[in-house]
Design an enzyme around this catalytic site. Structure first.
Site, PDB file in Angstrom:
ATOM      1  N   LYS A  46       1.094  -0.989   0.180  1.00 20.71           N
ATOM      2  CA  LYS A  46       0.203  -0.451   0.238  1.00 20.71           C
ATOM      3  C   LYS A  46       0.779   1.327   0.106  1.00 20.71           C
ATOM      4  CE  LYS A  46      -4.693   0.546   1.414  1.00 20.71           C
ATOM      5  NZ  LYS A  46      -6.139   0.373   2.303  1.00 20.71           N
ATOM      6  N   LYS A  50      -2.168 -13.059  -9.284  1.00 21.36           N
ATOM      7  CA  LYS A  50      -3.263 -13.004  -8.045  1.00 21.36           C
ATOM      8  C   LYS A  50      -4.543 -12.590  -7.991  1.00 21.36           C
ATOM      9  CE  LYS A  50      -3.616 -12.145  -3.148  1.00 21.36           C
ATOM     10  NZ  LYS A  50      -3.274 -11.721  -1.625  1.00 21.36           N
ATOM     11  N   LYS A 101      -9.287  -9.103  -4.417  1.00 18.46           N
ATOM     12  CA  LYS A 101     -10.219  -7.904  -5.332  1.00 18.46           C
ATOM     13  C   LYS A 101      -9.353  -6.922  -5.433  1.00 18.46           C
ATOM     14  CE  LYS A 101     -14.227  -6.313  -2.392  1.00 18.46           C
ATOM     15  NZ  LYS A 101     -15.173  -6.284  -3.203  1.00 18.46           N
TER      16      LYS A 101
HETATM   17  P1  TYM Z   1      -8.163 -12.830   3.263  1.00 17.83           P
HETATM   18  O1  TYM Z   1      -9.634 -12.434   3.401  1.00 17.83           O
HETATM   19  O2  TYM Z   1      -7.382 -12.030   2.217  1.00 17.83           O
HETATM   20  O3  TYM Z   1      -8.462 -13.871   3.106  1.00 17.83           O
HETATM   21  C1  TYM Z   1      -8.963 -14.949   2.988  1.00 17.83           C
HETATM   22  C2  TYM Z   1      -8.474 -16.271   2.209  1.00 17.83           C
HETATM   23  O4  TYM Z   1      -8.481 -16.629   1.306  1.00 17.83           O
HETATM   24  C3  TYM Z   1      -6.939 -16.894   0.535  1.00 17.83           C
HETATM   25  N1  TYM Z   1      -7.060 -16.594  -0.076  1.00 17.83           N
HETATM   26  C4  TYM Z   1      -6.319 -16.584  -1.180  1.00 17.83           C
HETATM   27  N2  TYM Z   1      -5.503 -18.099  -1.519  1.00 17.83           N
HETATM   28  C5  TYM Z   1      -4.865 -18.433  -2.703  1.00 17.83           C
HETATM   29  N3  TYM Z   1      -4.579 -17.889  -3.719  1.00 17.83           N
HETATM   30  C6  TYM Z   1      -4.805 -16.205  -3.674  1.00 17.83           C
HETATM   31  N4  TYM Z   1      -5.756 -16.173  -4.899  1.00 17.83           N
HETATM   32  C7  TYM Z   1      -5.911 -15.501  -2.511  1.00 17.83           C
HETATM   33  N5  TYM Z   1      -6.853 -14.826  -2.136  1.00 17.83           N
HETATM   34  C8  TYM Z   1      -7.220 -14.938  -1.039  1.00 17.83           C
HETATM   35  C9  TYM Z   1      -5.991 -15.940   2.016  1.00 17.83           C
HETATM   36  O5  TYM Z   1      -4.991 -16.263   2.132  1.00 17.83           O
HETATM   37  C10 TYM Z   1      -7.072 -16.445   3.182  1.00 17.83           C
HETATM   38  O6  TYM Z   1      -6.217 -17.663   3.687  1.00 17.83           O
HETATM   39  N6  TYM Z   1      -5.523 -11.696   7.478  1.00 17.83           N
HETATM   40  C11 TYM Z   1      -6.620 -12.430   6.684  1.00 17.83           C
HETATM   41  C12 TYM Z   1      -7.744 -12.887   7.292  1.00 17.83           C
HETATM   42  C13 TYM Z   1      -7.655 -12.770   9.334  1.00 17.83           C
HETATM   43  C14 TYM Z   1      -6.708 -14.449   9.463  1.00 17.83           C
HETATM   44  C15 TYM Z   1      -6.169 -14.496  10.805  1.00 17.83           C
HETATM   45  C16 TYM Z   1      -6.135 -15.623   9.108  1.00 17.83           C
HETATM   46  C17 TYM Z   1      -7.738 -12.585   9.948  1.00 17.83           C
HETATM   47  N7  TYM Z   1      -6.881 -13.367  11.297  1.00 17.83           N
HETATM   48  C18 TYM Z   1      -5.954 -15.591  11.543  1.00 17.83           C
HETATM   49  C19 TYM Z   1      -5.386 -16.335   9.500  1.00 17.83           C
HETATM   50  C20 TYM Z   1      -5.543 -16.440  10.775  1.00 17.83           C
HETATM   51  C21 TYM Z   1      -6.503 -12.051   5.164  1.00 17.83           C
HETATM   52  O7  TYM Z   1      -6.548 -10.482   5.013  1.00 17.83           O
HETATM   53  O8  TYM Z   1      -7.672 -12.889   4.767  1.00 17.83           O
END
Ligand code: TYM
Length: 323
Positions: free
Chosen positions: A110, A189, A192
Site C-alpha cells: 500500500k 493473484k 479484490k
Molecule cells: P483474506 O480475507 O484476505 O483471505 C482469506 C483467505 O483466502 C486466501 N486467499 C487466497 N488463496 C489462494 N489464492 C488466492 N488468490 C487467494 N486470495 C485469498 C487467503 O490466503 C486467506 O487464507 N488476514 C487474513 C484474515 C485473518 C486471519 C486471521 C487468517 C485475520 N486473522 C487469523 C488466519 C488466521 C486475510 O486478510 O485473509
C-alpha cells in the site's frame, strides 16, 4: 489438532478464497477441533461504511455455511464478538518491533503505491497474531499470501514466551499445494484489490462472461500449448478430477484446439461445482435468525477459550495477579 482461520468480509468471497482457504476449512473440520471466524475488525481497515460491513459479515456467514462449514463440527463466529482478542493484541503490541511490521507486505504494498495507510493496517498482523494465539491454535489453513503473517505470529509468540514463560502455542501455516495462489482473470493473484476476481456465488452468466474475456497468449489454434503456465488451465484444474485435468493437458500439448474451448469447459465446470452450495445458500438466506443463532453459539464457545488464554497471558506479564 486445534485448527483456526479467519477471512475478511471485504466483499463476496471469490475462487481464490475458496480454493486457497475455505475448502481447507471444510476438510479440516472433520478430524480436528476447528475455529473459523469472519475477520470484521480486519475488514474495517478497508470497508469504511458500517452498513456495508455488517451486510458483508452476514453474507460471509451464509457463504461459509452454504459451502459446507458445519456448525456442529466447527465453531463459526465473528471476530469482534471476542473482545479479549483486542486486549491480547495490546499485550503483544508492546513487544512488537516496528521493523517487523514494516516488512509485512500488505502494508509495504500500500505504501509503495502511495496509498494512505493507517495504524490499523500497520498493526494488522498483531491483531492477526492475537486471533491465532487466543485459541491455542496449532494449524492455520491459509493461502500463500498469509504465510508471512503467520511467521510474524510465531515471532511474537516466541518472544512473549521468552520474556514471560510458556504462555502461547506456536502455530503452523497450512497451504494447499495446488491452490496456494489462485490466479485471477488477468493471471495475477486473484484479489479484490486487483479487480480480477470471480465470485463463488456470482451468476453463471456473469462468470461465463468474465472467463470468456480472460486474456490468453496469441498462439494460433494449430500450435501446441503449455498447460502448466496457463491461468485458464490452472483454474480448470481446481474444478475437475485428475483424469479430466490430464485429458485437458493432453489436448493443450497436442495443439489443434483454441483457448475458447477451455474457457467454455472452465465456465461449465465451475457452474456444476458450485450448483449445490448455491441451492443451499438460497435456503439458508430465508432463515437469517438461524445464521445469527449459529454465530451467537460460536462466539460463546470461542470466547470461553479466549478468556482462558488472555488470563494466562495477563498473569504471566504481570498486569493481573496470579489466581
Ligand atoms: P483474506 O480475507 O484476505 O483471505 C482469506 C483467505 O483466502 C486466501 N486467499 C487466497 N488463496 C489462494 N489464492 C488466492 N488468490 C487467494 N486470495 C485469498 C487467503 O490466503 C486467506 O487464507 N488476514 C487474513 C484474515 C485473518 C486471519 C486471521 C487468517 C485475520 N486473522 C487469523 C488466519 C488466521 C486475510 O486478510 O485473509
Amino acid at each position: 489438532m486445534r485448527v483456526l482461520s479467519g477471512i475478511q468480509p471485504t466483499g463476496r468471497f471469490h475462487w481464490g478464497n475458496y480454493f486457497g482457504a475455505i475448502r481447507q476449512y471444510i476438510d479440516l473440520q472433520h478430524d480436528n477441533e476447528a475455529y473459523y471466524f469472519i475477520a470484521n475488525l480486519h475488514g474495517l481497515t478497508t470497508v469504511r461504511d458500517g452498513a456495508v460491513l455488517w451486510q458483508n459479515t452476514m453474507e460471509a456467514a451464509l457463504d461459509l455455511l452454504a459451502l459446507g462449514l458445519d456448525p456442529n463440527r466447527a465453531t463459526l463466529f465473528v471476530q469482534s464478538d471476542i473482545p479479549e482478542v483486542c486486549e491480547l493484541t495490546w499485550l503483544l503490541m508492546t513487544g512488537t518491533p516496528l521493523g517487523l511490521l514494516e516488512r509485512c507486505h500488505a502494508f509495504k504494498e500500500k505504501k509503495a503505491k502511495g496509498l494512505p495507510a493507517d495504524a490499523g493496517l500497520f498493526t494488522y498482523p498483531v491483531l492477526m497474531a492475537a486471533d491465532i494465539l487466543a485459541y491455542d491454535s496449532q494449524l492455520v489453513p491459509v493461502g500463500e499470501d498469509q504465510v508471512q503473517h503467520i511467521e510474524v505470529c510465531r515471532d511474537l509468540a516466541g518472544s512473549f514466551n521468552f520474556s514471560f514463560g510458556e504462555v502461547f502455542v506456536l502455530p503452523q501455516a497450512k497451504v494447499m499445494e495446488n491452490a496456494a495462489r489462485v490466479p485471477g482473470t488477468d493471471g495475477e493473484k486473484m484479489s479484490k484489490s486487483y479487480n480480477n476476481t470471480i465470485e463463488i456465488f456470482e451468476e453463471p452468466k456473469s462468470v461465463r462472461k468474465k472467463v470468456m474475456r480472460m486474456v490468453t497468449d496469441s498462439r494460433p489454434v494449430e500450435e501446441p500449448k503449455i498447460p502448466e503456465t496457463d491461468p485458464l488451465f490452472q483454474l480448470y484444474s481446481l474444478f475437475v478430477g485428475d483424469q479430466q485435468r490430464e485429458a485437458m493437458a493432453a489436448r493443450y500439448r497436442a495443439g489443434g484446439f483454441g483457448y475458447g474451448e477451455v474457457k467454455k469447459a472452465l465456465a461449465e465446470a465451475a457452474e456444476g461445482y458450485f450448483a449445490e452450495p448455491r441451492a443451499r445458500r438460497l435456503e439458508l438466506a430465508a432463515h437469517p435468525e438461524r445464521v445469527r443463532e449459529i454465530l451467537g453459539d460460536g462466539a460463546q464457545r470461542a470466547r470461553a477459550q479466549a478468556q482462558r488464554t488472555l488470563r494466562r497471558a495477563q498473569e504471566a506479564c504481570g498486569v493481573k495477579g496470579r489466581s
